[in-house]
Design a protein around this motif. Structure first.
Motif, PDB file in Angstrom:
ATOM      1  N   LEU A  64       1.335  -1.104  -0.338  1.00  0.00           N
ATOM      2  CA  LEU A  64       0.154  -0.475  -0.027  1.00  0.00           C
ATOM      3  C   LEU A  64       0.933   1.207  -0.103  1.00  0.00           C
ATOM      4  O   LEU A  64       0.309   2.063  -0.623  1.00  0.00           O
ATOM      5  CB  LEU A  64      -0.371   0.038   1.154  1.00  0.00           C
ATOM      6  N   CYS A  65       2.219   1.046   0.970  1.00  0.00           N
ATOM      7  CA  CYS A  65       3.003   1.852   0.609  1.00  0.00           C
ATOM      8  C   CYS A  65       3.681   3.036  -0.473  1.00  0.00           C
ATOM      9  O   CYS A  65       3.070   3.766  -0.959  1.00  0.00           O
ATOM     10  CB  CYS A  65       4.273   2.094   1.652  1.00  0.00           C
ATOM     11  N   PHE A  66       3.781   2.088  -1.736  1.00  0.00           N
ATOM     12  CA  PHE A  66       4.230   1.506  -2.635  1.00  0.00           C
ATOM     13  C   PHE A  66       3.298   2.494  -3.756  1.00  0.00           C
ATOM     14  O   PHE A  66       3.662   3.239  -4.568  1.00  0.00           O
ATOM     15  CB  PHE A  66       5.171   0.656  -3.385  1.00  0.00           C
ATOM     16  N   PHE A  67       2.146   1.804  -3.274  1.00  0.00           N
ATOM     17  CA  PHE A  67       0.698   1.551  -4.243  1.00  0.00           C
ATOM     18  C   PHE A  67       0.678   3.219  -4.122  1.00  0.00           C
ATOM     19  O   PHE A  67       0.005   4.198  -4.450  1.00  0.00           O
ATOM     20  CB  PHE A  67      -0.764   0.864  -3.964  1.00  0.00           C
ATOM     21  N   GLY A  68       0.509   4.323  -3.081  1.00  0.00           N
ATOM     22  CA  GLY A  68       0.245   5.483  -2.911  1.00  0.00           C
ATOM     23  C   GLY A  68       1.421   6.224  -3.265  1.00  0.00           C
ATOM     24  O   GLY A  68       0.742   7.174  -3.429  1.00  0.00           O
ATOM     25  N   LEU A  69       2.374   5.976  -3.646  1.00  0.00           N
ATOM     26  CA  LEU A  69       3.647   6.585  -3.733  1.00  0.00           C
ATOM     27  C   LEU A  69       3.182   6.570  -5.245  1.00  0.00           C
ATOM     28  O   LEU A  69       3.261   7.950  -5.933  1.00  0.00           O
ATOM     29  CB  LEU A  69       4.868   6.094  -4.124  1.00  0.00           C
ATOM     30  N   ALA A  70       2.872   5.512  -6.103  1.00  0.00           N
ATOM     31  CA  ALA A  70       2.256   5.521  -8.013  1.00  0.00           C
ATOM     32  C   ALA A  70       1.222   6.309  -7.877  1.00  0.00           C
ATOM     33  O   ALA A  70       1.267   7.103  -9.052  1.00  0.00           O
ATOM     34  CB  ALA A  70       2.247   4.591  -8.110  1.00  0.00           C
ATOM     35  N   MET A  71       0.137   6.780  -6.730  1.00  0.00           N
ATOM     36  CA  MET A  71      -0.538   7.044  -7.165  1.00  0.00           C
ATOM     37  C   MET A  71      -0.883   8.680  -6.795  1.00  0.00           C
ATOM     38  O   MET A  71      -0.339   9.417  -7.970  1.00  0.00           O
ATOM     39  CB  MET A  71      -1.870   6.962  -6.421  1.00  0.00           C
ATOM     40  N   TYR A  72       0.173   9.151  -5.752  1.00  0.00           N
ATOM     41  CA  TYR A  72       0.356  10.767  -6.008  1.00  0.00           C
ATOM     42  C   TYR A  72       1.831  11.218  -6.844  1.00  0.00           C
ATOM     43  O   TYR A  72       1.038  12.737  -7.574  1.00  0.00           O
ATOM     44  CB  TYR A  72       1.747  10.706  -4.283  1.00  0.00           C
ATOM     45  N   ILE A  73       3.023  10.346  -7.356  1.00  0.00           N
ATOM     46  CA  ILE A  73       3.058  10.514  -8.960  1.00  0.00           C
ATOM     47  C   ILE A  73       2.533  10.481 -10.307  1.00  0.00           C
ATOM     48  O   ILE A  73       2.773  11.776 -10.412  1.00  0.00           O
ATOM     49  CB  ILE A  73       4.176   9.037  -9.561  1.00  0.00           C
TER      50      ILE A  73
END
Length: 329
Positions: free
Chosen positions: A319-328
């Motif tokens: 989820l941490c990587f998922f959130g980072l991908a959404m933010y980018i």
């Protein structure tokens, strides 16, 4: 009609001859009479083992006429040519199916000498041979009458520490898997990758820490190979059905993704990832349980807690990587 008789092996307990005439070859074994119940039981076993043609007594000895296997041993085969990962999995699956039949006999038959020299292999099919030190498992006994086994493949209990059992054969299977994958005993070079947890569990010192059945070990082997469900049995009908189902699922997934708006896409991807995580941990795909916290605990509830904890932590990282991908994006 003349016969050609050749002595193959001789020691203080047995003599083995190859008898050949114009029609066929036969293996004749001269054994102690105590082996008679075992070989009579083996005559009834429906598994990939040498066919026993006749068992009778003569001059105070047991005579066993056995099928001659016209194929190289696994030891000779791997010396002649390299063996693929696919072949390793196939060999182990076949061997575990044979052991499952032996271990479900009443009384249980323990082979006690699983090693490449006692397995015949033609590149596709295996036959498990040499039952000369096999025995019946006797509940309540603390140790075997005689300590027997091959160095390297023999489990600790074969040296007189306790009675040999189903897990003794599975210990040897773990050693064999490591040898096929690396060319070395686990004590010299432990296999890496997805075979590693299987070898480690199968060759645990304490029998209670090993696989408790051939089916259980076979199931772990199937999961660790990452072969999709439907392709593990090798049956053509299963493969056809699985291919059709996977093709439909992929097509539906593509259609759904293409129809989604951008603001809905990330939510759908998150939902898909949840389903995938559930699939991995519910079905123990790729033998994931062996990497979970507390997976060696004797208590079921602690093992379940370890699975839930591992699944939760690894998904949180996702989820941490998922959130980072959404933010980018």
């Amino acid at each position: 009609m003349g016969k050609d008789i050749q002595l193959i092996k001789k020691d203080e307990n047995k003599m083995i001859y190859l008898i050949q005439n114009q029609e066929e070859k036969t293996i004749e074994k001269i054994l102690p009479l105590e082996a008679k119940p075992l070989y009579l039981a083996l005559m009834k076993i429906k598994a990939s083992i040498p066919h026993i043609k006749k068992v009778y007594e003569s001059q105070g000895k047991l005579i066993v006429d056995e099928e001659y296997i016209d194929a190289p041993t696994l030891e000779d085969y791997i010396k002649m040519q390299p063996i693929t990962r696919k072949q390793i999995v196939s060999i182990m699956n076949q061997l575990l199916e044979i052991l499952d039949a032996l271990h479900h006999h009443d009384p249980i038959i323990v082979h006690r000498d699983i090693k490449p020299e006692n397995i015949y292999y033609d590149g596709e099919k295996i036959i498990l041979g040499d039952f000369d030190i096999a025995r019946f498992y006797e509940a309540g006994h603390t140790s075997d009458t005689t300590a027997l086994g091959s160095i390297g493949y023999a489990a600790p209990e074969q040296f007189g520490f306790s009675q040999t059992s189903v897990t003794t054969d599975l210990y040897a299977c773990g050693v064999l898997l490591n040898v096929l994958a690396t060319g070395y005993m686990p004590s010299v070079s432990l296999v890496k990758g997805m075979f590693r947890p299987i070898v480690k569990r199968a060759t645990a010192i304490a029998p209670k820490d090993r696989y408790q059945s051939a089916k259980e070990m076979k199931r772990s082997l199937e999961y660790c190979t990452l072969v999709p469900v439907g392709f593990r049995k090798g049956k053509k009908s299963y493969k056809i059905i699985a291919t059709i189902i996977y093709a439909i699922l992929i097509l539906l997934s593509v259609l759904v993704v293409c129809s989604l708006e951008k603001d809905v896409f990330w939510g759908a991807l998150l939902l898909f990832s949840i389903y995938l995580w559930i699939f991995l941990f519910v079905f123990n795909y790729a033998n994931v349980y062996d990497f979970c916290f507390f997976h060696k605990s004797r208590h079921v509830l602690i093992r379940i807690f370890g699975i839930i904890l591992t699944a939760s932590l690894t998904y949180f990282i996702f989820l941490c990587f998922f959130g980072l991908a959404m933010y980018i994006s």
